[in-house]
Write an enzyme that holds these catalytic residues in place. Structure first.
Site, short mmCIF file in Angstrom:
data_model
loop_
_atom_site.label_atom_id
_atom_site.label_comp_id
_atom_site.label_asym_id
_atom_site.label_seq_id
_atom_site.Cartn_x
_atom_site.Cartn_y
_atom_site.Cartn_z
N HIS A 49 39.99 1.75 -56.30
CA HIS A 49 39.60 0.77 -55.29
C HIS A 49 39.34 -0.54 -56.03
O HIS A 49 38.40 -0.64 -56.82
CB HIS A 49 38.33 1.27 -54.58
CG HIS A 49 37.80 0.35 -53.54
ND1 HIS A 49 38.07 0.50 -52.20
CD2 HIS A 49 37.01 -0.76 -53.63
CE1 HIS A 49 37.47 -0.44 -51.51
NE2 HIS A 49 36.82 -1.22 -52.36
N HIS B 71 39.05 -4.90 -56.18
CA HIS B 71 38.77 -6.13 -55.43
C HIS B 71 39.52 -7.30 -56.08
O HIS B 71 39.94 -7.22 -57.24
CB HIS B 71 37.27 -6.40 -55.41
CG HIS B 71 36.54 -5.58 -54.39
ND1 HIS B 71 35.21 -5.71 -54.12
CD2 HIS B 71 36.98 -4.59 -53.56
CE1 HIS B 71 34.84 -4.86 -53.17
NE2 HIS B 71 35.89 -4.15 -52.83
N ASP C 86 35.66 -0.99 -45.14
CA ASP C 86 35.23 -1.98 -46.13
C ASP C 86 35.55 -3.39 -45.66
O ASP C 86 34.85 -4.35 -46.00
CB ASP C 86 35.92 -1.70 -47.47
CG ASP C 86 35.25 -2.40 -48.64
OD1 ASP C 86 34.13 -2.92 -48.45
OD2 ASP C 86 35.83 -2.45 -49.73
N CYS D 249 32.19 -6.15 -50.88
CA CYS D 249 30.86 -5.53 -50.84
C CYS D 249 29.79 -6.57 -50.55
O CYS D 249 29.54 -7.44 -51.37
CB CYS D 249 30.55 -4.84 -52.16
SG CYS D 249 28.88 -4.18 -52.20
N ASN E 64 38.71 -7.62 -50.80
CA ASN E 64 39.56 -6.49 -51.12
C ASN E 64 40.97 -6.96 -51.42
O ASN E 64 41.36 -8.07 -51.04
CB ASN E 64 39.62 -5.54 -49.91
CG ASN E 64 38.37 -4.70 -49.79
OD1 ASN E 64 38.10 -3.88 -50.65
ND2 ASN E 64 37.61 -4.93 -48.74
#
Lengths: 316, 316
Positions: free
Chosen positions: A213, A215, A17, A246, A255
């Site tokens: 997950h 951000h 990522d 993303c 992230n």
């Protein structure tokens, strides 16, 4: 698959990522050195790449080679992302320990990200389950469904929790071993983390959702981690130096930062298994392997651990 | 002094803690426009300056004028910092509603910051109490003792919690109405927030500690806010655009960012009383009033509130 000697498992997603939104291609040899350094720092799980066509993400074209390499590192869970059945074939062939297929709860985002509807994605999941089931039981990878845009979508806006729960149920029914919740767009709030986790647990069982997950798009990353810890999630994705995000969700980036997450967890007395100095060495490899104009983030690396600070994980 | 229609009070420290480490002097007229804009955005309390000698901090030389100005704004609590008795005289004369004297729990830091031992600082506190008591009861400012370096010191390292609690008791005994805990150095962890708050409450009473001042030096600011909310603190200091920090603690910088704090709290359903669009207007005034090379921080201002997000505070 949390090891016995750690309290919270960090899943390092930087090689996937993180790098996927960085244009200059990191050399495969450098990626191997970085992955090794992360593992030597005690990272229990690393998402090393994604089985997407090289023409879409040339940065990740070496994923199969990285899986093969990372499998040779003892005690490391080698995770990969797959967008579809074809990707899963690559992942299974390469021998990944964990395969995550993201399904955007926002169908608008799903169409934009992987050009597939929910029904089409669930078909892929079923086919991947069948593929996995052809393997001997002890060689089957863990198969996770990632609930992308679970906290809201830059295109659709609010994503109802009932929809997230319904998709979680459908993913499990279609053959995923577990699901993970993903704040793809950085919309997430602590209350959402708590409420959504409990809702999914009630629907599919507590053992089928352990990871999140997050951000840091709106600076809420570690606050949301606090909610995740409080409710009882035990695996947290993060990216070294906070690289990535993303690239398909406009405005979404960032992230959560592995180095700052390690300080948070260890400061709370939660063992991550990480050796902090070695983590800094892995960061240096990343720095040396990327052009100087690629920005690395991280407050704790800049400031250093506090004077007199003791990690919960014994430092050897 | 939390108003009835808000759940968590944000105390904006930008005009003091933010500006004090910024060299280029912001014009007094611009500071007044900024303070007014913050108040119009619904900020319940603003620390407008510090009564320190102008030669030490020329940026804050206009504090008396700003106190007089801010007092004319309805429903705004006008707070100031004072390093000593002489500063308190200025604050009382100007008519500040709240006076905070910082006492560094690390005596090494105290000597470096204000050149005074603990005993000398407590003498100042007693004299300030006497000064305040010469005023009619309904004109007395709230007198707070700020427990600086409570979470650790860049010079001394660990600061024992027992020492923080002892200093809190001594400050109350010497005449402070309340104490606040301050992570001057950005060493703080959520566990410390919880434990220290409970320890001080047990020693001096729950009504005598309601506020916390956190820094984001190691990226833990909002995670520590989560711990503060969980334990039950109700006033959180923050700085618009994250400007400032403590210029006397080497390596320490970065207040938590008001804009991101507002999103965190409102996203948790906690009313701050803030009008978000007006807060962005106040930010624009700050931007226009400082040289372009002074960096402003804030993830939420860059990314915007999430599509479909609803503030807990009714937006008018």
């Amino acid at each position: 698959m949390k090891a016995a000697n750690i309290d919270i498992e960090i899943s390092e997603v930087g090689p996937r990522d993180g790098l996927q939104s960085i244009k200059p291609i990191m050399a495969t040899a450098d990626k191997k050195r970085w992955i090794s350094a992360l593992a030597e720092a005690g990272m229990p799980e690393i998402e090393v790449g994604s089985f997407v066509p090289a023409k879409i993400l040339p940065q990740l074209a070496d994923t199969a080679e990285l899986v093969a390499y990372a499998r040779s590192i003892p005690d490391l869970t080698v995770a990969v992302l797959v967008p579809n059945y074809r990707g899963a074939e690559g992942a299974v062939t390469a021998g990944a320990h964990k395969i995550t297929i993201p399904l955007s709860v926002s169908e608008t985002h799903s169409l934009k990200n992987v050009r597939r509807t929910h029904a089409q994605m669930l078909d892929e999941v079923r086919k991947i389950r069948e593929l996995i089931n052809t393997l001997p039981v002890d060689e089957r990878p863990v198969f996770e469904g990632g609930l992308s845009t679970a906290f809201g979508c830059t295109l659709e806006g609010n994503v109802p929790e009932s929809k997230v729960i319904s998709i979680a149920e459908q993913l499990i029914e279609a053959g995923c071993d577990e699901v993970g919740i993903s704040d793809t767009t950085g919309f997430g709030t602590p209350n959402q983390v708590t409420s959504m986790t409990k809702g999914i647990w009630a629907a599919v069982g507590k053992d089928k959702l352990t990871g999140i997950h997050l951000h840091n798009t709106r600076g809420q990353g570690l606050a949301n981690v606090m909610a995740a810890l409080e409710v009882g999630l035990t695996t947290i994705d993060s990216s070294m130096a906070g690289i990535g995000g993303c690239p398909f969700a406009p405005g979404a980036s960032g992230n959560i930062i592995t180095e700052d997450l390690v300080f948070l967890l260890e400061g709370m007395g939660l063992k991550t298994g990480i050796q902090f100095e070695r983590l800094m060495q892995a960061r240096q490899i990343l720095r040396d392997s990327l052009p100087a104009d690629v920005e690395l983030y991280g407050f704790t690396p800049d400031a250093g651990l506090p004077k007199g600070f003791t990690m919960a994980t014994p430092q050897v």
